[in-house]
Design a protein around this motif. Structure first.
Motif, PDB file in Angstrom:
ATOM      1  N   ASP A   1       8.473  85.698 101.136  1.00 18.20           N
ATOM      2  CA  ASP A   1       8.568  85.178 102.506  1.00 18.20           C
ATOM      3  C   ASP A   1       7.619  84.005 102.722  1.00 18.20           C
ATOM      4  OD1 ASP A   1      10.497  86.967 103.218  1.00 18.20           O
ATOM      5  OD2 ASP A   1       9.193  88.258 104.421  1.00 18.20           O
ATOM      6  N   ASP A   2       6.416  84.106 102.173  1.00 13.45           N
ATOM      7  CA  ASP A   2       5.433  83.038 102.377  1.00 13.45           C
ATOM      8  C   ASP A   2       5.886  81.736 101.735  1.00 13.45           C
ATOM      9  OD1 ASP A   2       3.789  84.610 103.889  1.00 13.45           O
ATOM     10  OD2 ASP A   2       2.368  85.072 102.281  1.00 13.45           O
ATOM     11  N   VAL A   3       6.618  81.833 100.633  1.00 13.23           N
ATOM     12  CA  VAL A   3       7.162  80.630 100.004  1.00 13.23           C
ATOM     13  C   VAL A   3       8.230  80.016 100.904  1.00 13.23           C
ATOM     14  CG1 VAL A   3       8.511  79.755  98.058  1.00 13.23           C
ATOM     15  CG2 VAL A   3       6.636  81.371  97.659  1.00 13.23           C
ATOM     16  N   MET A   4       9.130  80.855 101.408  1.00 13.36           N
ATOM     17  CA  MET A   4      10.214  80.357 102.251  1.00 13.36           C
ATOM     18  C   MET A   4       9.686  79.766 103.556  1.00 13.36           C
ATOM     19  SD  MET A   4      13.207  83.185 101.683  1.00 13.36           S
ATOM     20  CE  MET A   4      14.410  82.087 102.441  1.00 13.36           C
ATOM     21  N   ASP A   5       8.632  80.411 104.106  1.00 15.26           N
ATOM     22  CA  ASP A   5       8.070  79.961 105.384  1.00 15.26           C
ATOM     23  C   ASP A   5       7.004  78.887 105.210  1.00 15.26           C
ATOM     24  OD1 ASP A   5       9.682  81.923 106.429  1.00 15.26           O
ATOM     25  OD2 ASP A   5       8.064  83.369 106.724  1.00 15.26           O
ATOM     26  N   GLU A   6       6.590  78.650 103.959  1.00 15.29           N
ATOM     27  CA  GLU A   6       5.472  77.742 103.669  1.00 15.29           C
ATOM     28  C   GLU A   6       4.228  78.154 104.447  1.00 15.29           C
ATOM     29  OE1 GLU A   6       6.879  73.803 104.469  1.00 15.29           O
ATOM     30  OE2 GLU A   6       8.157  73.744 102.707  1.00 15.29           O
ATOM     31  N   ALA A   7       4.001  79.462 104.498  1.00 21.39           N
ATOM     32  CA  ALA A   7       2.889  80.000 105.289  1.00 21.39           C
ATOM     33  C   ALA A   7       1.560  79.791 104.562  1.00 21.39           C
ATOM     34  CB  ALA A   7       3.111  81.489 105.530  1.00 21.39           C
ATOM     35  N   PRO A   8       0.533  79.288 105.262  1.00 20.47           N
ATOM     36  CA  PRO A   8      -0.769  79.089 104.625  1.00 20.47           C
ATOM     37  C   PRO A   8      -1.654  80.330 104.645  1.00 20.47           C
ATOM     38  CG  PRO A   8      -0.810  78.190 106.838  1.00 20.47           C
ATOM     39  CD  PRO A   8       0.584  78.701 106.616  1.00 20.47           C
ATOM     40  N   VAL A   9      -1.347  81.280 105.556  1.00 23.40           N
ATOM     41  CA  VAL A   9      -2.207  82.450 105.744  1.00 23.40           C
ATOM     42  C   VAL A   9      -1.360  83.709 105.768  1.00 23.40           C
ATOM     43  CG1 VAL A   9      -3.809  83.617 107.325  1.00 23.40           C
ATOM     44  CG2 VAL A   9      -3.915  81.132 107.052  1.00 23.40           C
ATOM     45  N   ARG A  10      -1.876  84.766 105.157  1.00 26.80           N
ATOM     46  CA  ARG A  10      -1.227  86.073 105.200  1.00 26.80           C
ATOM     47  C   ARG A  10      -2.325  87.119 105.245  1.00 26.80           C
ATOM     48  NH1 ARG A  10       3.392  88.545 106.414  1.00 26.80           N
ATOM     49  NH2 ARG A  10       4.582  86.923 105.325  1.00 26.80           N
ATOM     50  N   ARG A  11      -2.249  88.025 106.229  1.00 26.66           N
ATOM     51  CA  ARG A  11      -3.234  89.084 106.402  1.00 26.66           C
ATOM     52  C   ARG A  11      -4.646  88.529 106.527  1.00 26.66           C
ATOM     53  NH1 ARG A  11      -0.995  93.950 102.402  1.00 26.66           N
ATOM     54  NH2 ARG A  11       0.781  94.498 103.731  1.00 26.66           N
ATOM     55  N   GLY A  12      -4.737  87.380 107.192  1.00 23.25           N
ATOM     56  CA  GLY A  12      -6.033  86.782 107.430  1.00 23.25           C
ATOM     57  C   GLY A  12      -6.643  86.089 106.230  1.00 23.25           C
ATOM     58  N   ALA A  13      -5.920  86.057 105.115  1.00 28.26           N
ATOM     59  CA  ALA A  13      -6.415  85.404 103.898  1.00 28.26           C
ATOM     60  C   ALA A  13      -5.442  84.303 103.491  1.00 28.26           C
ATOM     61  CB  ALA A  13      -6.551  86.424 102.766  1.00 28.26           C
ATOM     62  N   GLU A  14      -5.901  83.431 102.629  1.00 28.51           N
ATOM     63  CA  GLU A  14      -5.046  82.374 102.113  1.00 28.51           C
ATOM     64  C   GLU A  14      -3.841  82.985 101.413  1.00 28.51           C
ATOM     65  OE1 GLU A  14      -5.763  78.205  99.672  1.00 28.51           O
ATOM     66  OE2 GLU A  14      -6.895  79.988  99.087  1.00 28.51           O
ATOM     67  N   SER A  15      -2.650  82.507 101.721  1.00 21.74           N
ATOM     68  CA  SER A  15      -1.448  83.047 101.085  1.00 21.74           C
ATOM     69  C   SER A  15      -1.434  82.673  99.604  1.00 21.74           C
ATOM     70  CB  SER A  15      -0.191  82.517 101.774  1.00 21.74           C
ATOM     71  OG  SER A  15      -0.083  81.115 101.591  1.00 21.74           O
ATOM     72  N   ALA A  16      -0.647  83.427  98.832  1.00 18.17           N
ATOM     73  CA  ALA A  16      -0.600  83.189  97.392  1.00 18.17           C
ATOM     74  C   ALA A  16      -0.051  81.809  97.069  1.00 18.17           C
ATOM     75  CB  ALA A  16       0.245  84.268  96.709  1.00 18.17           C
ATOM     76  N   ASN A  17       0.968  81.382  97.823  1.00 21.44           N
ATOM     77  CA  ASN A  17       1.541  80.062  97.545  1.00 21.44           C
ATOM     78  C   ASN A  17       0.575  78.942  97.899  1.00 21.44           C
ATOM     79  OD1 ASN A  17       2.405  81.319 100.114  1.00 21.44           O
ATOM     80  ND2 ASN A  17       3.083  79.251 100.614  1.00 21.44           N
ATOM     81  N   ALA A  18      -0.300  79.167  98.883  1.00 23.19           N
ATOM     82  CA  ALA A  18      -1.306  78.158  99.227  1.00 23.19           C
ATOM     83  C   ALA A  18      -2.449  78.162  98.210  1.00 23.19           C
ATOM     84  CB  ALA A  18      -1.846  78.413 100.636  1.00 23.19           C
ATOM     85  N   ARG A  19      -2.800  79.360  97.746  1.00 25.22           N
ATOM     86  CA  ARG A  19      -3.911  79.459  96.794  1.00 25.22           C
ATOM     87  C   ARG A  19      -3.514  78.936  95.419  1.00 25.22           C
ATOM     88  NH1 ARG A  19      -7.622  84.837  95.583  1.00 25.22           N
ATOM     89  NH2 ARG A  19      -8.844  83.923  93.889  1.00 25.22           N
ATOM     90  N   TRP A  20      -2.290  79.261  95.001  1.00 19.43           N
ATOM     91  CA  TRP A  20      -1.800  78.795  93.711  1.00 19.43           C
ATOM     92  C   TRP A  20      -0.659  77.805  93.954  1.00 19.43           C
ATOM     93  CZ3 TRP A  20      -2.770  84.284  94.118  1.00 19.43           C
ATOM     94  CH2 TRP A  20      -3.945  84.664  93.482  1.00 19.43           C
ATOM     95  N   ASP A  21       0.559  78.241  93.827  1.00 19.77           N
ATOM     96  CA  ASP A  21       1.705  77.397  94.184  1.00 19.77           C
ATOM     97  C   ASP A  21       2.914  78.298  94.384  1.00 19.77           C
ATOM     98  OD1 ASP A  21       2.783  77.989  91.618  1.00 19.77           O
ATOM     99  OD2 ASP A  21       1.867  76.199  90.753  1.00 19.77           O
ATOM    100  N   ASN A  22       4.032  77.702  94.774  1.00 21.85           N
ATOM    101  CA  ASN A  22       5.225  78.496  95.076  1.00 21.85           C
ATOM    102  C   ASN A  22       5.741  79.265  93.865  1.00 21.85           C
ATOM    103  OD1 ASN A  22       5.233  77.708  97.733  1.00 21.85           O
ATOM    104  ND2 ASN A  22       6.841  76.176  97.494  1.00 21.85           N
ATOM    105  N   THR A  23       5.674  78.642  92.701  1.00 24.21           N
ATOM    106  CA  THR A  23       6.183  79.295  91.497  1.00 24.21           C
ATOM    107  C   THR A  23       5.400  80.567  91.197  1.00 24.21           C
ATOM    108  OG1 THR A  23       6.922  77.187  90.573  1.00 24.21           O
ATOM    109  CG2 THR A  23       6.643  79.018  89.033  1.00 24.21           C
ATOM    110  N   VAL A  24       4.084  80.485  91.271  1.00 20.47           N
ATOM    111  CA  VAL A  24       3.250  81.663  91.024  1.00 20.47           C
ATOM    112  C   VAL A  24       3.538  82.748  92.057  1.00 20.47           C
ATOM    113  CG1 VAL A  24       0.878  82.539  91.046  1.00 20.47           C
ATOM    114  CG2 VAL A  24       1.411  80.423  89.826  1.00 20.47           C
TER     115      VAL A  24
END
Length: 331
Positions: free
Chosen positions: A93-116
């Motif tokens: 979902d975070d990849v599709m939404d391009e969300a920078p934050v999830r559960r108050g922390a940096e989202s995985a796609n923001a921390r690494w990238d969409n592929t990861v």
């Protein structure tokens, strides 16, 4: 009594001990399930587990199991399957939404990238499948049907309502697929593997779907109403991206001339900070928010009615309390 998960308090000490022990076992097995010999994979897979979360689905499983024998060994791994599935969908979902934050922390796609992020979600799905194989055909079939609904809901959300379909009806159906289906499965797993009678399993499954939709509606409302990131995401994320959740859909359906500016704002993406802030302010004080809260109360009422078909045991009272909390958290 000390609170569990969303601030639920159990008056029955035996129930609380049983649920707490189950949740502790689920947490331990969940962390074992996301571990890997590859340090990078393990770190990416642990990212959202370490960020916390409400563990709503595991709690539903443990409470549903209380209607029969909550000590049966299949209950905990079935709950882990649901939580792994939920976490995997968050990465996607975070990849599709391009969300920078999830559960108050940096989202995985923001921390690494969409592929990861995508591959990490796939990794979690694979770990869930491994556990399912040990649970047997019933679990595998139920998970397959649930996954079908999760994907169908995502597709329907992406494509949007077809001509002639009311956008609000479409949105609520999407929530049933994307959120309600997995919580329904969490309840069914707990009841089934505890050995509950088929009619009890079916009632708990129905309740799970109803409370699941209510839970997502409360998140939608909180995302607009909250001044801070109480929902675990940046407030108004969907609004900024032009994704209309229930409050925005009710606003778009309105005809009041005084709300023309609001309809103009919520009908498109809002990359501009000033317009985004204006839309949040107008939506928070609008009749659309009242309508969204009324819909939330309707789903909670349906969930309470379903509870009345269940045996009067302490877990039923706990589910009733949980239903009240889902409403109360929106203010």
């Amino acid at each position: 009594m000390s609170p569990i998960a969303l601030g639920v308090e159990f008056e029955d000490p035996v129930l609380e001990r049983s649920v707490r022990a189950g949740l502790n076992a689920i947490e331990a097995q969940l962390r074992a399930a996301v571990d890997s010999e590859d340090e990078f994979v393990a770190g990416a897979a642990r990212h959202l587990v370490d960020a916390g979360g409400k563990r709503f689905r595991p709690m539903v499983t443990m409470l549903a199991a209380q209607f029969a024998d909550p000590s049966r060994p299949e209950i905990v791994p079935s709950a882990v399957v649901c939580e792994l599935t939920h976490l995997a969908t968050l990465y996607h979902d975070d990849v599709m939404d391009e969300a920078p934050v999830r559960r108050g922390a940096e989202s995985a796609n923001a921390r690494w990238d969409n592929t990861v992020a995508i591959l990490t979600g796939d990794f979690l799905f694979s770990r869930a499948s491994n556990i399912l194989a040990d649970l047997g055909p019933y679990a595998v079939r139920l998970q397959a049907r649930t996954f079908e609904r999760l994907v169908t809901g995502q597709i329907r959300e992406t494509v949007g309502p077809r001509p002639g379909i009311d956008p609000i009806d479409h949105y609520l159906a999407v929530l049933g697929d994307k959120t309600g289906s997995l919580i329904a499965t969490a309840a069914e797993f707990g009841a089934h593997y505890a050995g509950a009678a088929p009619d009890i399993v079916e009632s708990l499954r129905t309740f799970g779907e109803q409370i699941g939709v209510a839970f997502q509606l409360s998140d939608d409302i909180l995302d607009i109403a909250s001044e801070s990131a109480e929902s675990g995401k940046t407030p108004g994320t969907d609004l900024r991206e032009g994704i209309a959740t229930l409050p925005a859909l009710y606003a778009l359906r309105g005809t009041d001339e005084a709300d023309r500016r609001l309809r103009n704002l919520v009908g498109r993406a809002l990359p501009d900070d000033a317009e985004h802030a204006e839309a949040l302010r107008l939506l928070r004080s609008s009749a659309a928010m009242d309508e969204a809260r009324a819909t939330l109360r309707d789903y909670a009422a349906m969930a309470r009615e379903t509870l009345q078909t269940l045996p009067d045991v302490p877990a039923r009272a706990a589910f009733a309390t949980l239903t009240q909390i889902v409403i109360a958290r929106t203010g």
